[in-house]
Design an enzyme around this catalytic site. Sequence first.
Site, PDB file in Angstrom:
ATOM      1  N   GLY A 266      -1.530  -3.319  -0.774  1.00 57.03           N
ATOM      2  CA  GLY A 266      -1.312  -2.284  -0.563  1.00 57.03           C
ATOM      3  C   GLY A 266      -1.671  -3.053   0.591  1.00 57.03           C
ATOM      4  N   GLY A 268      -3.266  -3.317   4.961  1.00 56.86           N
ATOM      5  CA  GLY A 268      -4.330  -2.930   5.644  1.00 56.86           C
ATOM      6  C   GLY A 268      -5.571  -3.707   5.699  1.00 56.86           C
ATOM      7  N   GLU A 291       4.210  -6.159  -2.479  1.00 59.90           N
ATOM      8  CA  GLU A 291       5.492  -5.829  -0.650  1.00 59.90           C
ATOM      9  C   GLU A 291       5.052  -6.893   0.556  1.00 59.90           C
ATOM     10  OE1 GLU A 291       4.647  -1.177  -1.246  1.00 59.90           O
ATOM     11  OE2 GLU A 291       3.266  -1.863   0.187  1.00 59.90           O
ATOM     12  N   ASN A 381       0.417   7.398   7.675  1.00 61.23           N
ATOM     13  CA  ASN A 381       1.229   6.660   8.008  1.00 61.23           C
ATOM     14  C   ASN A 381       2.689   7.083   6.946  1.00 61.23           C
ATOM     15  OD1 ASN A 381      -0.107   5.287   9.566  1.00 61.23           O
ATOM     16  ND2 ASN A 381      -0.251   3.789   8.340  1.00 61.23           N
ATOM     17  N   GLY A 385       4.320   1.854  -0.909  1.00 62.13           N
ATOM     18  CA  GLY A 385       4.324   1.693  -2.698  1.00 62.13           C
ATOM     19  C   GLY A 385       4.020   2.143  -3.522  1.00 62.13           C
ATOM     20  N   LYS A 405     -16.284   8.454  10.217  1.00 57.96           N
ATOM     21  CA  LYS A 405     -16.788   8.723  11.531  1.00 57.96           C
ATOM     22  C   LYS A 405     -17.931   8.538  11.188  1.00 57.96           C
ATOM     23  CE  LYS A 405     -12.025  10.041  13.589  1.00 57.96           C
ATOM     24  NZ  LYS A 405     -11.599   9.991  14.326  1.00 57.96           N
TER      25      LYS A 405
END
Lengths: 517, 517
Positions: A266, A268, A291, A381, A385, A405
């Site tokens: 993916g 990122g 992708e 977002n 896919g 966090k």
Amino acid sequence: MHRNMDSRIRLPFLKERVTSAAKAAEWIQDGMTIGMSGFTRAGDAKVVPLALAERARHEKLKITLMTGASLGSDVDRTLTEAGVLARRIPFQADPVLRAAINRGEVMYVDQHLSETVELLRTRQMAPIDIAIIEAIAITESGAIIPTTSVGNSASFAILADKVIVEINLTQSLELEGLHDIFIPKHRPRREPMPLMTPYDRIGSTAIEIPPEKIVAIVFTEKLDSSSTILPPDTETAAIAAHLVNFFKEEVAQGRLSESLLPMQAGIGTIANAVMAGFIDSPFKRLTMYSEVLQDSTFDLFDAGKLDFASGSSITLSAEKSRQVFNDIGKYKDRLVLRPQEVSNHPEIIRRLGLIAINTALEADIYGNVNSTHVLGTHMMNGIGGSGDFARNAYLSVFATKSIAKGGKISSIVPMVSHVDHTEHDVDIIVTEVGLADLRGLAPRERADIIIDRCVAQPYRQMLQAYVARAKQRGGHTPHILEEALSWHTRYRDTGSMLTSQITPDIGSYEKSVSLSI
Amino acid sequence: MHRNMDSRIRLPFLKERVTSAAKAAEWIQDGMTIGMSGFTRAGDAKVVPLALAERARHEKLKITLMTGASLGSDVDRTLTEAGVLARRIPFQADPVLRAAINRGEVMYVDQHLSETVELLRTRQMAPIDIAIIEAIAITESGAIIPTTSVGNSASFAILADKVIVEINLTQSLELEGLHDIFIPKHRPRREPMPLMTPYDRIGSTAIEIPPEKIVAIVFTEKLDSSSTILPPDTETAAIAAHLVNFFKEEVAQGRLSESLLPMQAGIGTIANAVMAGFIDSPFKRLTMYSEVLQDSTFDLFDAGKLDFASGSSITLSAEKSRQVFNDIGKYKDRLVLRPQEVSNHPEIIRRLGLIAINTALEADIYGNVNSTHVLGTHMMNGIGGSGDFARNAYLSVFATKSIAKGGKISSIVPMVSHVDHTEHDVDIIVTEVGLADLRGLAPRERADIIIDRCVAQPYRQMLQAYVARAKQRGGHTPHILEEALSWHTRYRDTGSMLTSQITPDIGSYEKSVSLSI
């Protein structure tokens, strides 16, 4: 006449269609559906949409905007600020647009990336009026050669009434031949897709449409926006190490060969870091069927680990972009860019037997994954896919850091606040703490192993207590329903998922992570 | 020697392997994984598993049991009561087994029905030690001809070390030729499945294995258990009518032809009733590409509406079973039974463009569907093939009655207590109240149309109030997280999802339903 006219527009009559972005944008009317190129900030139309936003200062103008995936060049931000977007399909990743979506001002239709063109082709969504496609050139027959992504561009151009082409002069003509445009037949006469390895080419190198549909051509020199990924850090390196160890064991067990199976990752920071982790692995002759091809894809090429990469876009950091695109000839015969319908097609994903590695926003103790919604309500977002791959892959991996966090959020919760991937589609969960192999396990077993392997203290103890109490109530998937989402409401109300009795001890967290690597 | 020996066991040396169920069951040892035929109560092994349960009275005996789908003949009940089941994969529908699963005594691994054999073939689950397959006969080459289902039988027999065959003499030899056994190649050398219409035959008519693997053959004369579906009622007839009207409009819009596209229908009363609704429709030359073929399939044949039906099993009511199997020659050339890996394969579902009609246990206002878990925790049956179909279909329909328990449960809730199908995979929700067409809509729009079209009073008003308040908090998918599951906890605590201020007025409910038809 532009200096590059002959090489960039090879069908003579189309040279007369060259115009300004503002003039081209005049084709777009209020209420239209516009299909634009662009996938993960790559190959997006960059100047006509901004001219459209400019027009919207003076007139009422609302459109449905469809793309491949996310855009760069501040297009989504600018169109949102100009109030142009009535509806946005099928993916976005822009903070300003996201806020408008979460205020209910823009109707966002979050779709599996392989499905959008199926719905268009069968007229199950409103038809595309105008397609705007970034290209390196238009061929002698009027076919459009895309730039750094294919995405939905081919089907948008084929299905649209009219096409506007943005020819990007910063993109080298050497990209010609990189693309493989295959369009399935209409059902019920569809045939098998003849793709049997990531290497196979099954289509044409340009998008073939009747050239008279091209109503305007605009020259641009704007670069793709750079990738926003962060470099690997301690946690992402740990995640990568856990996965490499897992695959070593799969090879040792004889379930995989040393070239594994084609890999999808993916978009990122985490997925890029995981792939980078394969540089220092014992695996060889790897392939990707993914992708988006990120920095790590080219690092793997340079390290001699990767034989071939198939994607729908190339999205790189600024530095890597300069290196790769200035020397694209070095990589070109090991690369192909396909329509996202092909890169993400269930038929191909299942046939090739992909190893799919995607990122979770949060996962729950039973292995359900939330990829999209913060606290169950606010879109980040989109599913992208991940659903195409996770459902149909040989092995479906979801990676996340165990906390966010500064420890106030646990990425592993009793029940995810929104489900994008059900436990049936999640084989492996991996955090910096460790890896849970969930194959062949029932929910109660999944809970024990996820909590034990993937969660650091104090959340591990809190989840153990939850599941023990839930089991007393019984059920295949035990829950205390009135508490299942309480971690999320507590975070909202107090700023932390921790109960007031427990304060985050990041020292002990870090210790438990470093011990586990 | 049995009277049917020559026609039923055509490979001479195997005649010596005929034995009793008790003797055959002795091959099974504690800790083994057993793969048994059986899909939706059809074609299940019926006597060896019961002999195994008998053995368990005297010795410790725990197995992992894998099947195609649900079993009849009280096999799951009897094995559960005998304490034989350690682990059960990938589907069940037995009340006694279900209770043991929900107590945490049997580890149940609920899987997409197309995926089980992929996991076995790649050794991602424990290997099959022994397969027990019901057959009409064993051929001259030792191949096994199944009875009324194929399910996972072929791969179980191929992958098992040893095979036990139950030859069922109540099943006519006329069934020979009905089956189409296709086994995909191992990856990475897998080829496209050459199936382009529901009619296509791509494999062999029997399960080919080395005959020496057949260690025991048992003769039986037990009938398949009858289907438990109920006849259509007012609500299911209304659901069918809404769907027929929807498809009429799709044809009028030119999106579908009058033969629609191949149809899949889930198992059970609602899906059967929906298909029966097509008898009095204007559609012609329909085809089915489904898992289970129920009574309505044959009613559609008899009505001249259906041209062909492909499935993995035939599961009929007692009366319909007598009619069909006494006259199977009448239907045989319009039927094929395939492995569930083929009937449910994403590649084929997407290529054919199926219309998938499945049943929801509950759905939420955004279109997420729970197919499996009562009040979020207690397993009913399993996800079955619904995920294979809903994700990859041309159109994914989920049907449910809008209320249950005399109005004390609303099938449409603020948030489902368990997600099996995410909103991305749900195009149409239909109840007796009406039909919500969700294609191309964002979550806020989906909520409005689902509440308006599918929900009767007083739940309609309650959901409208919930969503209005949730929207004030914002978000792409607005929720009041601390109340999202409160309908379920209220039902648990008070016996009704209605708040104390509202008492169910079934008269007004019935009025709103009849008005909407």
